[in-house]
Design an enzyme around this catalytic site. Structure first.
Site, mmCIF file in Angstrom:
data_model
loop_
_atom_site.group_PDB
_atom_site.id
_atom_site.type_symbol
_atom_site.label_atom_id
_atom_site.label_comp_id
_atom_site.label_asym_id
_atom_site.label_seq_id
_atom_site.Cartn_x
_atom_site.Cartn_y
_atom_site.Cartn_z
ATOM 1 N N THR A 12 -20.298 -1.502 -0.081
ATOM 2 C CA THR A 12 -19.948 -2.327 1.074
ATOM 3 C C THR A 12 -19.613 -1.403 2.245
ATOM 4 O O THR A 12 -19.079 -0.312 2.032
ATOM 5 C CB THR A 12 -18.749 -3.223 0.728
ATOM 6 O OG1 THR A 12 -19.115 -4.033 -0.388
ATOM 7 C CG2 THR A 12 -18.358 -4.134 1.876
ATOM 8 N N ASP A 65 0.867 -1.183 0.000
ATOM 9 C CA ASP A 65 0.000 0.000 0.000
ATOM 10 C C ASP A 65 0.902 1.231 0.000
ATOM 11 O O ASP A 65 1.968 1.204 0.622
ATOM 12 C CB ASP A 65 -0.890 -0.007 1.267
ATOM 13 C CG ASP A 65 -2.170 0.789 1.087
ATOM 14 O OD1 ASP A 65 -2.070 1.980 0.718
ATOM 15 O OD2 ASP A 65 -3.247 0.234 1.314
ATOM 16 N N ASN A 66 0.490 2.290 -0.679
ATOM 17 C CA ASN A 66 1.277 3.533 -0.580
ATOM 18 C C ASN A 66 0.589 4.553 0.323
ATOM 19 O O ASN A 66 1.018 5.700 0.420
ATOM 20 C CB ASN A 66 1.541 4.143 -1.972
ATOM 21 C CG ASN A 66 0.271 4.625 -2.638
ATOM 22 O OD1 ASN A 66 -0.823 4.342 -2.175
ATOM 23 N ND2 ASN A 66 0.411 5.360 -3.729
ATOM 24 N N THR A 102 -4.912 6.468 0.321
ATOM 25 C CA THR A 102 -6.218 6.469 0.996
ATOM 26 C C THR A 102 -6.280 5.420 2.110
ATOM 27 O O THR A 102 -7.200 5.439 2.914
ATOM 28 C CB THR A 102 -7.390 6.229 0.003
ATOM 29 O OG1 THR A 102 -7.138 5.023 -0.719
ATOM 30 C CG2 THR A 102 -7.533 7.391 -0.959
ATOM 31 N N ALA A 150 -10.203 -6.432 -7.915
ATOM 32 C CA ALA A 150 -11.395 -5.800 -7.337
ATOM 33 C C ALA A 150 -11.960 -4.838 -8.369
ATOM 34 O O ALA A 150 -11.420 -3.753 -8.581
ATOM 35 C CB ALA A 150 -11.013 -5.045 -6.065
ATOM 36 N N TYR A 204 -4.873 -10.836 -20.312
ATOM 37 C CA TYR A 204 -3.823 -11.703 -19.731
ATOM 38 C C TYR A 204 -4.318 -13.138 -19.611
ATOM 39 O O TYR A 204 -3.557 -14.086 -19.761
ATOM 40 C CB TYR A 204 -3.366 -11.170 -18.360
ATOM 41 C CG TYR A 204 -2.162 -10.264 -18.467
ATOM 42 C CD1 TYR A 204 -2.265 -9.009 -19.040
ATOM 43 C CD2 TYR A 204 -0.906 -10.679 -18.016
ATOM 44 C CE1 TYR A 204 -1.157 -8.182 -19.157
ATOM 45 C CE2 TYR A 204 0.207 -9.858 -18.130
ATOM 46 C CZ TYR A 204 0.069 -8.615 -18.693
ATOM 47 O OH TYR A 204 1.175 -7.799 -18.814
ATOM 48 N N GLY A 209 1.550 -8.492 -14.289
ATOM 49 C CA GLY A 209 2.913 -8.904 -14.652
ATOM 50 C C GLY A 209 3.535 -9.735 -13.540
ATOM 51 O O GLY A 209 4.199 -10.749 -13.792
ATOM 52 N N TYR A 267 -12.640 6.761 -12.416
ATOM 53 C CA TYR A 267 -12.752 5.497 -11.669
ATOM 54 C C TYR A 267 -13.399 4.425 -12.541
ATOM 55 O O TYR A 267 -12.854 3.337 -12.717
ATOM 56 C CB TYR A 267 -13.594 5.738 -10.418
ATOM 57 C CG TYR A 267 -13.739 4.551 -9.499
ATOM 58 C CD1 TYR A 267 -12.649 4.042 -8.803
ATOM 59 C CD2 TYR A 267 -14.980 3.948 -9.301
ATOM 60 C CE1 TYR A 267 -12.796 2.960 -7.937
ATOM 61 C CE2 TYR A 267 -15.135 2.878 -8.433
ATOM 62 C CZ TYR A 267 -14.036 2.388 -7.760
ATOM 63 O OH TYR A 267 -14.185 1.323 -6.900
ATOM 64 N N LYS A 322 1.984 -13.153 -13.616
ATOM 65 C CA LYS A 322 2.523 -13.947 -14.742
ATOM 66 C C LYS A 322 3.923 -14.465 -14.399
ATOM 67 O O LYS A 322 4.233 -15.642 -14.592
ATOM 68 C CB LYS A 322 2.551 -13.064 -15.992
ATOM 69 C CG LYS A 322 3.100 -13.721 -17.222
ATOM 70 C CD LYS A 322 2.781 -12.848 -18.441
ATOM 71 C CE LYS A 322 3.670 -13.216 -19.614
ATOM 72 N NZ LYS A 322 4.874 -12.362 -19.695
#
Ligand code: UDP
Length: 318
Positions: A180, A36-37, A40, A119, A164, A107, A150, A110
């Site tokens: 949700t 996670d960065n 949010t 999601a 893919y 990637g 979005y 793979k």
């Protein structure tokens, strides 16, 4: 770290859904690497995992190459802003995480020979002309409106995931998540559940956008995560709706929050945001048949648990 455990990677790991998904994966016996960065997401959502030797957190922006040593068996790509006010504020990051970020996560899948689950969202249906929405509906999306960053990014994410699967034979799954709610939502994320509960608990008027006749169908987080986990173990590659079909208007929802919190506050009307979908309700026939899944938590129970969480949160915040 135990050697025999399978490794799952969760992007968006410090977010509302990513953190609940992580809890389920750990309970199912996976080792989990969370990425996670924190744009949010919030470390508070995963602080209970500190010291868990089956869990590792990496602060990384998945729009940049994801370099992970070792085996990976399962990748859940959950990184993305998910609230309309968030993606209005950061539309470019929103577009990048579901395009470049999905490309990088695919990637990684793979390279590792891992199963991949993305999601996706009911926003793929836009302001739907079919009701309730089945997976076969192609949607009614305004690509250049405020939600376009979005909706279109998630539609791209679905498209590249299927590519893919078809080109590289990757084992991919797509979940379309409907509204949700539950503990660990951000109180200030602007979405209707934390907005109304926060307003009710702090004694402010409830802000209904438009006349409140628009509908949503709210799913409690534990039900959603159970459905997603079942999908990850299935052999189905096309999109599957996961959500709770219990539909209500936003005005009915506001009244329910006042009743459940025992508040007697006014409801005020504010402008309806542009392109706000007029109706939304998942058709979950496919999930029922394919996964033997359906939601179990009643609206009353789910909201009561969520109110209790926000009460505690506000007490701690002071
Ligand atoms: N909404 C509202 N008051 C608020 C926040 C949201 O009436 O303070 C409405 C919003 O216009 C939408 C619905 O509640 O019709 C659900 O909004 P949310 O932001 O939770 O997510 P959406 O389902 O639109 O993606």
């Amino acid at each position: 770290m135990s050697l025999k455990k399978k490794t799952a990677v969760v992007t968006g790991a410090a977010g509302f859904l990513g953190s609940h998904l992580t809890d389920l994966l750990l309970a199912e016996g996976y080792r989990v690497v969370g990425i996670d960065n924190l744009v949010t997401g919030n470390l508070r959502n995963i602080e209970h995992l500190a010291g868990n030797t089956d869990y590792e957190f990496i602060n990384h922006d998945v729009t940049k190459f994801i370099d992970l040593p070792g085996e990976v068996h399962l990748i859940f790509h959950f990184a993305s802003p998910a609230s309309p006010i968030d993606y209005l504020k950061i539309p470019i990051q929103t577009l990048k995480v579901s395009s470049l970020g999905t490309h990088n996560a695919l990637g990684l899948a793979k390279a590792k020979g891992a199963t991949f689950l993305i999601a996706s969202t009911s926003e793929c249906y836009g302001d739907p002309l079919e009701h309730p929405q089945k997976e076969t509906y192609w949607g009614n999306v305004n690509p250049i409106g405020p939600r376009g960053c979005y909706d279109e990014a998630k539609r791209f994410a679905e498209a590249i995931t299927m590519a893919y699967h078809r080109v590289h034979g990757l084992d991919t799954k797509i979940v379309r998540i409907f509204n949700t709610y539950g503990p660990r939502m951000r109180l200030d994320d602007g979405r209707v559940v934390p907005a109304f509960i926060g307003q009710a608990l702090e004694g402010r008027p409830l802000t209904v956008f438009g006349n409140g006749a628009q509908t949503r169908s709210f799913c409690f987080v534990s039900d959603l995560i159970a459905g997603i986990y079942k999908l990850s173990q299935s052999n189905y590659h096309e999109p599957v709706n996961i959500g709770n079909p219990t539909e209500m208007t936003i005005l009915q929802f506001a009244e329910a929050i006042l009743r459940i919190t025992g508040s007697d506050l006014p409801i005020v009307n504010k402008d309806l945001p542009q392109d706000d979908p007029k109706v939304r309700q998942p058709d979950i026939t496919l999930a029922r048949k394919l996964l033997g899944w359906e939601p179990k938590v009643s609206f009353e129970d789910g909201i009561t648990q969520t109110v209790a969480y926000f009460r505690d949160f506000l007490r701690i915040k002071g």
